[in-house]
Write a protein that holds these residues in place. Structure first.
Motif, PDB file in Angstrom:
ATOM      1  N   CYS A 168      48.355  19.751  90.737  1.00 44.10           N
ATOM      2  CA  CYS A 168      49.266  20.254  91.772  1.00 44.10           C
ATOM      3  C   CYS A 168      48.602  20.137  93.145  1.00 44.10           C
ATOM      4  O   CYS A 168      47.380  20.245  93.257  1.00 44.10           O
ATOM      5  CB  CYS A 168      49.606  21.726  91.528  1.00 44.10           C
ATOM      6  N   SER A 172      43.182  18.931  90.755  1.00 46.29           N
ATOM      7  CA  SER A 172      44.306  19.666  90.178  1.00 46.29           C
ATOM      8  C   SER A 172      45.480  18.721  90.008  1.00 46.29           C
ATOM      9  O   SER A 172      45.579  17.692  90.683  1.00 46.29           O
ATOM     10  CB  SER A 172      44.708  20.826  91.089  1.00 46.29           C
ATOM     11  N   LEU A 225      40.921  22.950  84.206  1.00 40.81           N
ATOM     12  CA  LEU A 225      42.192  22.227  84.260  1.00 40.81           C
ATOM     13  C   LEU A 225      42.051  20.757  83.882  1.00 40.81           C
ATOM     14  O   LEU A 225      42.855  20.225  83.112  1.00 40.81           O
ATOM     15  CB  LEU A 225      42.814  22.346  85.653  1.00 40.81           C
ATOM     16  N   SER A 232      54.006  15.272  89.043  1.00 41.53           N
ATOM     17  CA  SER A 232      52.541  15.237  89.113  1.00 41.53           C
ATOM     18  C   SER A 232      51.940  14.072  88.322  1.00 41.53           C
ATOM     19  O   SER A 232      50.730  14.028  88.134  1.00 41.53           O
ATOM     20  CB  SER A 232      51.951  16.552  88.591  1.00 41.53           C
ATOM     21  N   SER A 290      50.960  25.201  96.515  1.00 40.07           N
ATOM     22  CA  SER A 290      51.980  25.120  95.477  1.00 40.07           C
ATOM     23  C   SER A 290      52.448  26.522  95.128  1.00 40.07           C
ATOM     24  O   SER A 290      51.717  27.493  95.329  1.00 40.07           O
ATOM     25  CB  SER A 290      51.426  24.455  94.212  1.00 40.07           C
ATOM     26  N   GLU A 295      47.310  21.424  96.836  1.00 35.62           N
ATOM     27  CA  GLU A 295      46.603  22.676  97.141  1.00 35.62           C
ATOM     28  C   GLU A 295      47.578  23.804  97.440  1.00 35.62           C
ATOM     29  O   GLU A 295      47.362  24.955  97.044  1.00 35.62           O
ATOM     30  CB  GLU A 295      45.661  22.451  98.312  1.00 35.62           C
ATOM     31  N   SER A 344      53.016  29.638  92.852  1.00 43.22           N
ATOM     32  CA  SER A 344      52.241  30.183  91.736  1.00 43.22           C
ATOM     33  C   SER A 344      53.162  30.608  90.591  1.00 43.22           C
ATOM     34  O   SER A 344      54.378  30.418  90.646  1.00 43.22           O
ATOM     35  CB  SER A 344      51.394  31.362  92.218  1.00 43.22           C
ATOM     36  N   THR A 382      46.432  27.543  84.945  1.00 41.63           N
ATOM     37  CA  THR A 382      46.821  27.575  86.353  1.00 41.63           C
ATOM     38  C   THR A 382      46.191  26.386  87.087  1.00 41.63           C
ATOM     39  O   THR A 382      45.182  25.830  86.635  1.00 41.63           O
ATOM     40  CB  THR A 382      46.366  28.875  87.026  1.00 41.63           C
ATOM     41  N   PRO A 383      46.744  26.003  88.238  1.00 42.89           N
ATOM     42  CA  PRO A 383      46.206  24.855  88.972  1.00 42.89           C
ATOM     43  C   PRO A 383      44.781  25.037  89.468  1.00 42.89           C
ATOM     44  O   PRO A 383      44.095  24.048  89.743  1.00 42.89           O
ATOM     45  CB  PRO A 383      47.173  24.709  90.153  1.00 42.89           C
ATOM     46  N   THR A 384      44.336  26.288  89.602  1.00 41.99           N
ATOM     47  CA  THR A 384      42.987  26.534  90.122  1.00 41.99           C
ATOM     48  C   THR A 384      41.965  26.804  89.020  1.00 41.99           C
ATOM     49  O   THR A 384      40.789  27.035  89.305  1.00 41.99           O
ATOM     50  CB  THR A 384      43.006  27.730  91.087  1.00 41.99           C
ATOM     51  N   ASP A 385      42.379  26.771  87.777  1.00 40.17           N
ATOM     52  CA  ASP A 385      41.463  27.025  86.660  1.00 40.17           C
ATOM     53  C   ASP A 385      40.408  25.911  86.602  1.00 40.17           C
ATOM     54  O   ASP A 385      40.747  24.727  86.626  1.00 40.17           O
ATOM     55  CB  ASP A 385      42.255  27.060  85.344  1.00 40.17           C
ATOM     56  N   PRO A 386      39.121  26.260  86.532  1.00 39.25           N
ATOM     57  CA  PRO A 386      38.080  25.220  86.490  1.00 39.25           C
ATOM     58  C   PRO A 386      38.171  24.330  85.249  1.00 39.25           C
ATOM     59  O   PRO A 386      37.599  23.241  85.231  1.00 39.25           O
ATOM     60  CB  PRO A 386      36.770  26.023  86.510  1.00 39.25           C
TER      61      PRO A 386
END
Length: 239
Positions: A4, A2, A87, A148, A8, A6, A10, A81-85
């Motif tokens: 970002c 990511s 990304l 980042s 962070s 872990e 939202s 989003t930072p957790t989107d696969p």
């Protein structure tokens, strides 16, 4: 991977805020523009993009201090989003070479409207563009909040050291306690940029606090206010 850390902040909608600027469209590229004058700051958003968090609110705030401020919508209405696969694929889509035509159009628009000297602001993903823009001759200041660009360089297979080596103007990093150590005092950024770089640490904050932190929390509000004062004064001092 990511861009970002872990932990962070939202997405924040900030729906209660009323925009003071205007939308300008150049071909298929939308800009949020506030303020006017010879001093222009290009604001480069985080991955939550054009409508995320307090980004436009901060654009308006900086404009009130006597700057033209331009927020380009590089993602054309999208966000992630930072957790989107997806990304990493998203990051690799928006290389500097891909974004350079947009940047040229933004700078042309700014100059047509009176801008003569430039600065750049970046939050999260946007700090990578701060580094790139700061290599251009008309740029006099760069601000990176919860930056980042170290993770961006990893994702893009680029050298962070070489990225710093191209920077020509003064910089300030406003780093959260869990941001990349290369953006901390004694880190790679300071070793390469030397006197061109000032680092302000916010050890009680986590990544994303300036745009997305809960300002009803007194500690977050304290550090949001401190960061705001720092970046406004930095632009005033260097542009």
């Amino acid at each position: 991977m990511s861009c970002c850390p872990e932990i962070s902040h939202s997405f924040l909608s900030n729906e209660e805020y009323t925009d003071k600027g205007k939308i300008v469209k150049i071909d298929d590229l939308e800009l949020y523009v506030a303020g006017s004058g010879e001093k222009c700051v290009i604001w480069n958003y985080d991955i939550f993009a054009f409508n995320g968090g307090r980004t436009r609110q901060n654009v308006d705030l900086l404009a009130e201090q006597g700057f033209m401020v331009i927020l380009p919508d590089y993602y054309r209405g999208g966000s992630i989003t930072p957790t989107d696969p997806g990304l990493v694929a998203h990051i690799k889509t928006y290389t500097y070479s891909k974004l350079e035509p947009d940047i040229k159009r933004v700078l042309a628009y700014a100059r047509e409207n009176g801008a003569k000297v430039f600065g750049s602001m970046g939050t999260c993903w946007g700090s990578y563009l701060v580094m790139k823009l700061s290599a251009l001759p008309d740029f006099k200041a760069g601000v990176s909040m919860h930056p980042s660009h170290p993770k961006m360089c990893q994702a893009l297979g680029e050298s962070e050291e070489e990225l710093y080596g191209e920077v020509k103007c003064n910089q300030v990093f406003l780093s959260a306690g869990n941001d990349s150590e290369s953006c901390f005092p004694g880190g790679l950024g300071e070793r390469v940029l030397g006197e061109k770089l000032k680092i302000e640490m916010f050890p009680d904050m986590v990544h994303g606090w300036t745009m997305r932190g809960d300002v009803s929390d007194a500690t977050v509000k304290r550090d949001v206010d401190r960061a705001t004062n720092i970046y406004i004064q930095f632009f005033k001092d260097n542009m």
